[in-house]
Structures are given as structure tokens and as C-alpha cells.
Design an enzyme around this catalytic site. Structure first.
Site, PDB file in Angstrom:
ATOM      1  N   ASP A  41       0.884  -1.411   0.029  1.00 43.15           N
ATOM      2  CA  ASP A  41      -0.026   0.075  -0.094  1.00 43.15           C
ATOM      3  C   ASP A  41       0.879   1.280  -0.087  1.00 43.15           C
ATOM      4  OD1 ASP A  41      -1.842   2.100   0.710  1.00 43.15           O
ATOM      5  OD2 ASP A  41      -3.156   0.381   1.204  1.00 43.15           O
ATOM      6  N   HIS A  70      -8.594  -2.334  -9.572  1.00 44.59           N
ATOM      7  CA  HIS A  70      -8.372  -1.236  -8.728  1.00 44.59           C
ATOM      8  C   HIS A  70      -7.461  -0.258  -9.217  1.00 44.59           C
ATOM      9  CE1 HIS A  70      -8.990   0.937  -4.978  1.00 44.59           C
ATOM     10  NE2 HIS A  70      -7.576   0.810  -4.681  1.00 44.59           N
TER      11      HIS A  70
END
Length: 403
Positions: free
Chosen positions: A230, A318
Site C-alpha cells: 500500500d 482497482h
């Protein structure tokens, strides 16, 4: 959920060079994709991702200075733990509320500067290494409009998005504070001090939220609870000046924080096959490499196709839907954390900084419509705040609000 870090400057130096300068001086720190070591060298040269999303704080360093042209909660390296506090101000008259806001910002400036010092007076913060506290303070768009504060004209609440399940008791607020540090002990003590100071000055607590990063070797990207890396594609220094910080002028050392508390169905996502999880995200979980790349930081090629004409990175992935290519290259500075509030309530604290929250709105609209991750996510809280320019050595936060 968009998938897309620097240090406080000497106020006497131009905004474009302060991040690298302070990094060199310290030298001793929409959604599912947080630096030390090599990153410090890169930023000292003005290279590499700004405050690249790499976990951990360097050992035996001096305290992170509170004072500077830009707030350290944005520019300093991302710390392993965070705590957010939201406050409201009483609604009386504009003149009285402005006075209260001045008092609150003054109290917060004093409290945070003292807590971030090399030798904070509170005995609970003594006896070990420096706190490595980095903080930021921002004001919400409703308060800014009500008191006619000098904030960016584009500052506004986010619109509703399909699938939102927002709890108003855990969203928004007039004043937002984010604390980050190397450990939970520091955050617990400083949050208590901040809360007491803000309330004594007239603010009313609204909500709080804690978050954390996994233990990650310096120079590598931490993972979220889905197991995905992330923060891989954060902007470099030049891109941050263009897309993260305000335009030259009164708001050039400020930015806009978009916060989303996102519940994650960790069990449901883990039940997918590894190949399916990779195609939902658009990156390989094992190394964070885009399905079109060979290294983690290779730019995803969202237009690459297979021989049968299908996209290598699926149209609903995504990473593809959050790609800066759909927004003229605009990038957010993402510094997200995981949270765990008990059985059945775990997820991501999405924290992203940008010049204009409209960028988040564009990305989130695409994601809400088509993201393959949607069955596993639920946005449960939200906030927007204008992160104030930093405070000079003899000043307080918010001095430019009173135009």
C-alpha cells in the site's frame, strides 16, 4: 477507493526545496496499493517519491521539528502508528467563534511543539529515545465557510458515493488533528495532552481513531490487511509540488487531506484464489508488481492487452480505475494505515493529501461504479480538512486564515 511523503521546511527557503533540505538536516524519516534508508538519500537530492510509503523510523534520530513552513505530519517520514482526533467548535457568533478558533489553534501549536521537542516535560515521554512525533492540524470546510476563513476556494465536503455507509458520529469535524509516532505509548500520551488543550480552549471532541502499520524493513512498502502493498505509486518531489501542495501564494504550503475509514472483508477476500486476488487488484500480491511490469515501481500499463484483446490489467481492476492516466497525471500522496477495532471491524484508514479534493471525487466515482474490490469494501466514515501551512519558530498554526 483510490490507489495511487518530504520534511518541514525552513520558512526562509522556497517551498520547492525545503523537503530535501530538512531531510538532509535530519538525516540521522482513492486506496489499496507508507521512508527511511535509501529514501532519505533520494529526498536529500530531491529525487524519488516524496515521503515514499515505507515503514519504520530510523533509529537514534533527533526529534522531528514541529516548526517549519509545512507541517511535519505531511512532510516527515510516515511513522508506524497514528491517532486522529476531530473536534467541533461551538456555534455562537462569527466573531466569537473566530476567537475560539484562534485560541484552539494556539493551544494546539504550543502543545504539539512541546510534545515534539527533544526533551518534552511530561515525564511519560521521558526516559527513552525521542518521541519521533509528527503532527498535522487542519480545518474542515463547514467551519471555513461559516467563519469566512482564507482557505482554498475549492475546499468542500465530499459528495455521497454509491455504497457509502457513513457514520456521521465518526465523520467530518471543524478541526482535525493527526498524530503519528513510532509507538502507541507516545500517541496515547500526546492525544491526552492535545484533547485537554483543545477542550480548555473551547473545542468539543467529536471522534478519534487509531491506526497502525505492520513491521516492515526500512525501504520497503508495507502491506494492508488484504496483503497488498500500500503506497507504491506515491508522487516524487516535482509531482508533489504540482499535485499535493497548494499553488504558489497564500496556500502554497498547505494541502487538503481526504480521510476515509474503510471496512475490509478480509476473510472474504482471502477466500479468492491468488490469481483472482491479483486480477482484482491489478498487482501481484507476492511482490507488488503490476500485472504489466517487472518491478514494484514500474508504472502500470493500463492499455496493454492480451492476444485475445482483453486488458492485461482487467478493466475492473482497482489499480487501473485509480490510475493517474485518467486524471491528467494527477497523483495523491497516500499515507494510509490499517485499523482493528475488534471482531468484525478491521480495515483501512485511507489518508491522502492533494491540492484539490475534486481529484479524489473523480477517482472514487470510477471506483464506486466498477471496482472489483467493491464486494469486499465498505466506506464507513469520511472527512476533509485543509491542512494549514506550518508555523514559524515564534508563530502559531493558522496565522494566514484571517484574511
Amino acid at each position: 477507493m483510490p490507489t495511487q511523503h518530504g520534511n518541514a521546511q525552513d520558512p526562509s527557503r522556497p517551498a520547492a526545496t525545503g523537503i530535501g533540505r530538512r531531510r538532509a538536516l535530519l538525516a540521522a524519516g482513492a486506496v489499496l496499493a507508507a521512508g527511511a534508508g535509501a529514501a532519505a538519500d533520494e529526498l536529500a537530492r530531491g529525487e524519488g517519491p516524496v515521503g515514499r510509503a515505507t515503514a519504520g523510523s530510523p533509529p537514534a534520530e533527533a526529534a522531528i521539528p514541529f516548526h517549519g513552513a509545512r507541517q511535519a505530519g505531511v512532510t516527515a517520514p510516515q511513522q508506524p502508528a497514528t491517532h486522529l482526533l476531530s473536534f467541533d467548535l461551538p456555534r455562537t457568533s462569527a466573531a466569537a467563534d473566530r476567537k475560539i478558533l484562534r485560541s484552539v489553534l494556539g493551544a494546539l501549536s504550543s502543545t504539539l511543539a512541546t510534545a515534539a521537542a527533544d526533551s518534552p516535560p511530561d515525564p511519560r515521554l521521558q526516559g527513552g529515545s525521542t518521541t519521533r512525533l509528527a503532527s498535522l492540524v487542519g480545518v474542515g470546510p463547514v467551519l471555513a465557510a461559516r467563519l469566512d476563513l482564507d482557505v482554498p476556494a475549492s475546499l468542500a465536503e465530499l459528495p455521497p458515493f454509491p455504497g457509502d455507509r457513513l457514520d456521521p458520529r465518526r465523520s467530518n469535524g471543524d478541526v482535525l488533528v493527526q498524530l503519528s509516532a513510532a509507538d502507541r505509548w507516545t500517541l496515547t500520551v500526546v492525544a491526552e495532552l492535545v484533547g485537554s488543550a483543545a477542550q480548555a480552549a473551547g473545542a468539543v471532541p467529536r471522534w478519534t481513531q487509531s491506526g497502525f502499520l505492520p513491521h516492515t524493513p526500512p525501504g520497503t512498502t508495507p502491506r494492508n490487511l488484504f496483503g497488498s502493498k500500500d503506497g507504491t505509486a506515491n508522487p516524487d518531489h516535482a509531482a508533489a509540488e504540482q499535485w499535493v501542495w497548494g499553488p504558489p501564494g497564500a496556500h502554497g504550503d498547505g494541502t487538503v487531506l481526504v480521510y476515509r475509514r474503510i471496512h475490509m472483508d478480509v476473510t472474504g477476500f482471502a477466500a479468492l484464489s491468488e490469481d483472482r486476488r491479483d486480477r482484482v487488484i491489478g498487482r501481484r500480491a507476492r511482490d507488488g508488481v503490476a500485472l504489466t511490469g517487472t518491478a514494484e515501481r514500474d508504472e502500470p500499463d493500463i492499455y496493454a492487452k492480451n492476444p485475445d484483446g482483453s486488458y492485461v490489467i482487467p478493466a475492473t481492476a482497482h489499480v487501473r480505475l485509480a490510475s493517474p492516466r485518467f486524471d491528467g497525471g494527477a497523483r495523491m500522496l497516500r499515507r494510509s494505515y490499517s485499523y482493528d477495532d475488534g471482531p468484525g471491524d478491521r480495515g483501512l484508514l485511507f489518508c491522502a493529501f492533494m491540492r484539490d479534493a475534486a481529484q479524489f471525487t473523480r477517482v472514487q466515482n470510477r471506483l464506486a461504479a466498477r471496482d472489483a474490490l467493491n464486494p469486499f469494501l465498505q466506506h464507513r466514515a469520511s472527512a476533509v480538512a485543509y491542512v494549514l501551512p506550518g508555523a514559524g519558530s515564534a508563530g502559531t498554526l493558522g496565522e494566514r486564515l484571517w484574511a
